[in-house]
Design an enzyme around this catalytic site. Structure first.
Site, mmCIF file in Angstrom:
data_model
loop_
_atom_site.group_PDB
_atom_site.id
_atom_site.type_symbol
_atom_site.label_atom_id
_atom_site.label_comp_id
_atom_site.label_asym_id
_atom_site.label_seq_id
_atom_site.Cartn_x
_atom_site.Cartn_y
_atom_site.Cartn_z
ATOM 1 N N ARG A 129 0.853 -1.190 0.000
ATOM 2 C CA ARG A 129 0.000 0.000 0.000
ATOM 3 C C ARG A 129 0.887 1.237 0.000
ATOM 4 O O ARG A 129 2.103 1.140 0.078
ATOM 5 C CB ARG A 129 -0.983 0.001 1.205
ATOM 6 C CG ARG A 129 -0.457 -0.616 2.418
ATOM 7 C CD ARG A 129 0.033 0.203 3.596
ATOM 8 N NE ARG A 129 -0.092 1.588 3.559
ATOM 9 C CZ ARG A 129 0.945 2.432 3.638
ATOM 10 N NH1 ARG A 129 2.196 1.973 3.730
ATOM 11 N NH2 ARG A 129 0.765 3.739 3.631
ATOM 12 N N GLY A 130 0.218 2.403 -0.058
ATOM 13 C CA GLY A 130 0.975 3.634 -0.236
ATOM 14 C C GLY A 130 1.111 3.868 -1.728
ATOM 15 O O GLY A 130 1.473 2.947 -2.485
ATOM 16 N N ALA A 131 0.837 5.112 -2.146
ATOM 17 C CA ALA A 131 0.719 5.382 -3.583
ATOM 18 C C ALA A 131 1.924 4.921 -4.410
ATOM 19 O O ALA A 131 1.750 4.193 -5.404
ATOM 20 C CB ALA A 131 0.426 6.865 -3.784
ATOM 21 N N ARG B 136 -7.865 -0.468 -6.438
ATOM 22 C CA ARG B 136 -8.136 0.667 -5.538
ATOM 23 C C ARG B 136 -8.329 1.912 -6.418
ATOM 24 O O ARG B 136 -7.669 2.052 -7.437
ATOM 25 C CB ARG B 136 -6.985 0.893 -4.553
ATOM 26 C CG ARG B 136 -6.791 -0.260 -3.584
ATOM 27 C CD ARG B 136 -5.817 0.094 -2.474
ATOM 28 N NE ARG B 136 -6.397 0.988 -1.493
ATOM 29 C CZ ARG B 136 -5.695 1.558 -0.500
ATOM 30 N NH1 ARG B 136 -4.395 1.348 -0.414
ATOM 31 N NH2 ARG B 136 -6.284 2.341 0.376
ATOM 32 N N GLN C 84 -2.007 2.851 10.046
ATOM 33 C CA GLN C 84 -0.735 2.867 9.294
ATOM 34 C C GLN C 84 0.335 3.687 10.019
ATOM 35 O O GLN C 84 1.523 3.418 9.874
ATOM 36 C CB GLN C 84 -0.941 3.459 7.883
ATOM 37 C CG GLN C 84 -1.739 2.586 6.939
ATOM 38 C CD GLN C 84 -3.206 2.944 6.939
ATOM 39 O OE1 GLN C 84 -3.757 3.385 7.946
ATOM 40 N NE2 GLN C 84 -3.879 2.747 5.827
ATOM 41 N N ASP D 214 -2.078 10.713 -2.242
ATOM 42 C CA ASP D 214 -2.513 9.673 -3.183
ATOM 43 C C ASP D 214 -2.883 10.251 -4.531
ATOM 44 O O ASP D 214 -2.815 9.563 -5.547
ATOM 45 C CB ASP D 214 -3.678 8.892 -2.583
ATOM 46 C CG ASP D 214 -3.170 8.072 -1.409
ATOM 47 O OD1 ASP D 214 -3.080 8.617 -0.297
ATOM 48 O OD2 ASP D 214 -2.792 6.905 -1.630
ATOM 49 N N ASN E 218 -5.288 12.507 0.549
ATOM 50 C CA ASN E 218 -4.364 11.648 1.305
ATOM 51 C C ASN E 218 -5.207 10.921 2.338
ATOM 52 O O ASN E 218 -6.419 11.111 2.427
ATOM 53 C CB ASN E 218 -3.247 12.489 1.950
ATOM 54 C CG ASN E 218 -2.149 11.609 2.531
ATOM 55 O OD1 ASN E 218 -1.669 10.691 1.857
ATOM 56 N ND2 ASN E 218 -1.761 11.829 3.767
ATOM 57 N N LYS E 219 -4.567 10.086 3.113
ATOM 58 C CA LYS E 219 -5.275 9.250 4.092
ATOM 59 C C LYS E 219 -6.259 10.070 4.915
ATOM 60 O O LYS E 219 -5.964 11.191 5.327
ATOM 61 C CB LYS E 219 -4.223 8.588 4.997
ATOM 62 C CG LYS E 219 -4.759 7.671 6.057
ATOM 63 C CD LYS E 219 -5.712 6.631 5.544
ATOM 64 C CE LYS E 219 -5.154 5.761 4.443
ATOM 65 N NZ LYS E 219 -6.181 4.845 3.856
HETATM 66 O O1 MRU Z 1 -4.632 3.291 2.302
HETATM 67 P P1 MRU Z 1 -3.144 3.465 2.186
HETATM 68 O O2 MRU Z 1 -2.399 2.917 3.363
HETATM 69 O O3 MRU Z 1 -2.601 2.989 0.872
HETATM 70 O O4 MRU Z 1 -2.968 5.050 2.223
HETATM 71 C C1 MRU Z 1 -1.688 5.564 2.103
HETATM 72 C C2 MRU Z 1 -1.620 7.022 2.227
HETATM 73 O O5 MRU Z 1 -2.607 7.720 2.316
HETATM 74 C C3 MRU Z 1 -0.272 7.625 2.090
HETATM 75 O O6 MRU Z 1 -0.131 8.746 2.886
HETATM 76 C C4 MRU Z 1 -0.079 8.004 0.613
HETATM 77 O O7 MRU Z 1 -0.311 6.910 -0.217
HETATM 78 C C5 MRU Z 1 1.260 8.535 0.362
HETATM 79 S S1 MRU Z 1 2.480 7.277 0.328
HETATM 80 C C6 MRU Z 1 3.968 7.952 -0.053
#
Ligand code: MRU
Length: 368
Positions: free
Chosen positions: A57-59, A104, A211, A252, A262-263
């Site tokens: 996970r994470g963009a 996603r 996270q 994201d 973002n999250k």
């Molecule tokens: O749902 P996730 O854990 O994939 O969400 C991740 C985030 O929101 C991060 O902050 C974002 O992807 C940036 S990662 C460099």
């Protein structure tokens, strides 16, 4: 899918292509911080499931994984059917791409990486099969290598915005576990650590999937960074006490006007930061800036299962049966709350549309 037992976090990569085994090897992030386990994903269904379930996970990490998935899809088709003609392969890959893109909806890196792989495939589709595979393999490896260079450059620009000893607040995990190496929001922190800046980092735990607690606190602590875990509702308290000089978060998807998804909870932090005069910086590889998305209102926001709120992590359910639950995984921070967007080509300042145009022009001139 196969898995390997507990390994030291420092010795393994977040996402790696294992071409000999025709697999993507990831750290299963759903098992952290208790167990650091790698899993090998072989099929498109396994990869899709790993992205959906946030094992990876994470963009940026999602983008890297998607690039490798595209290569593995081509390899699977051409291994099973060595005589497959170009039109049939094109239509199979288009289906695989659409399937992976459905894993996603919010992080644009998923679509960005798949489009990039498709462009390379289409430019080479008439070549012999081994040549097609070798350009696709090189491209997905390059997406990963590029992420390391990009994050390091973001780290350098981010570091220019803070001073040694500063308090930095971050939300969710935009760290090494969300990318190939430095992470985005953590890149200035890791570079600062290398140079003796001794930042004091505050990590929001990040409900509902934690996270921040499970991943950010884990990786920064493992790297010897001074990190303090706080609940999401404590950001005002630490800012009011003067403990935070800057907020660094990842993203994201950034819209053309600078609105940033973002999250979930990021926009709360940004509102609080405005109240206390703390600058909010979004660390954004240009791959995460979507100029086709005019404003934050155009960014699709993933909604996830209610159980993530009502029972995950609890020994018993912590909400009445059948109570209504709203569980958006991301929110949009309005561009007016953002002091700067830190890219690999410099820090964009408002007005963002013009600043991004200059950043993309710079990208045309020199590639990180
Ligand atoms: O749902 P996730 O854990 O994939 O969400 C991740 C985030 O929101 C991060 O902050 C974002 O992807 C940036 S990662 C460099």
């Amino acid at each position: 899918m196969s898995s390997a037992q507990n390994t030291s976090f420092h010795e393994i990569e977040t996402v790696l292509l294992d071409d000999r085994d025709s697999a993507i090897v990831i750290i299963d992030q759903t098992r952290l911080p208790g167990e650091c386990i790698t899993v090998s994903l072989h099929t498109q269904a396994e990869i899709h499931d790993a992205i959906y379930r946030l094992c990876v996970r994470g963009a940026p990490a999602i983008g890297i994984t998607a690039g490798m998935a595209y290569y593995l899809a081509a390899k699977e088709h051409l291994t099973a059917h060595p005589d497959m003609d170009a039109d049939t392969l094109s239509s199979c890959l288009a289906k695989d791409k659409a399937y992976m893109a459905s894993a996603r909806p919010t992080a644009v890196n998923l679509f960005w990486a798949l489009d990039r792989m498709e462009r390379v495939y289409l430019a080479n589709r008439t070549k012999p099969n081994p040549d097609i595979l070798s350009v696709l393999r090189a491209e997905c490896e390059e997406i990963r290598e590029e992420d390391i260079r990009v994050c390091r450059a973001i780290g350098e620009y981010g570091l220019s915005l803070v001073k040694p000893g500063d308090g930095i607040l971050t939300h969710c995990n935009a760290g090494r576990l969300a990318a190939a190496k430095y992470g985005t929001a953590t890149a200035p922190i890791y570079l600062g650590e290398e140079r003796g800046y001794h930042f004091r980092v505050f990590a929001d735990e990040t409900r509902p999937l934690l996270q921040g607690a499970r991943l950010t606190a884990y990786e920064l602590h493992a790297a010897g960074v001074d990190v303090t875990l706080i609940c999401d509702n404590m950001s005002a308290a630490v800012m009011k006490q003067g403990l935070i000089q800057a907020v660094f978060v990842g993203c994201d998807r950034v819209a053309a006007n600078g609105d940033t998804a973002n999250k979930i909870g990021t926009s709360v932090v940004a509102c609080v930061a405005k109240e206390y005069g703390v600058p909010v910086y979004i660390c954004a590889p240009t791959a995460t800036i979507d100029m086709n998305c005019p404003t934050g209102a155009d960014i699709p926001i993933e909604e996830r299962k209610p159980e993530e709120v009502t029972e995950l992590w609890y020994e018993t359910r912590m909400a009445p049966d059948s109570v209504k639950v709203y569980n958006p995984a991301f929110d949009v921070t309005d561009h007016t709350l953002i002091a700067g967007i830190v890219t690999e080509y410099g820090v964009a300042r408002p007005p963002y549309k013009e600043a991004f145009e200059a950043i993309f022009a710079e990208k045309e001139r020199r590639r990180v």
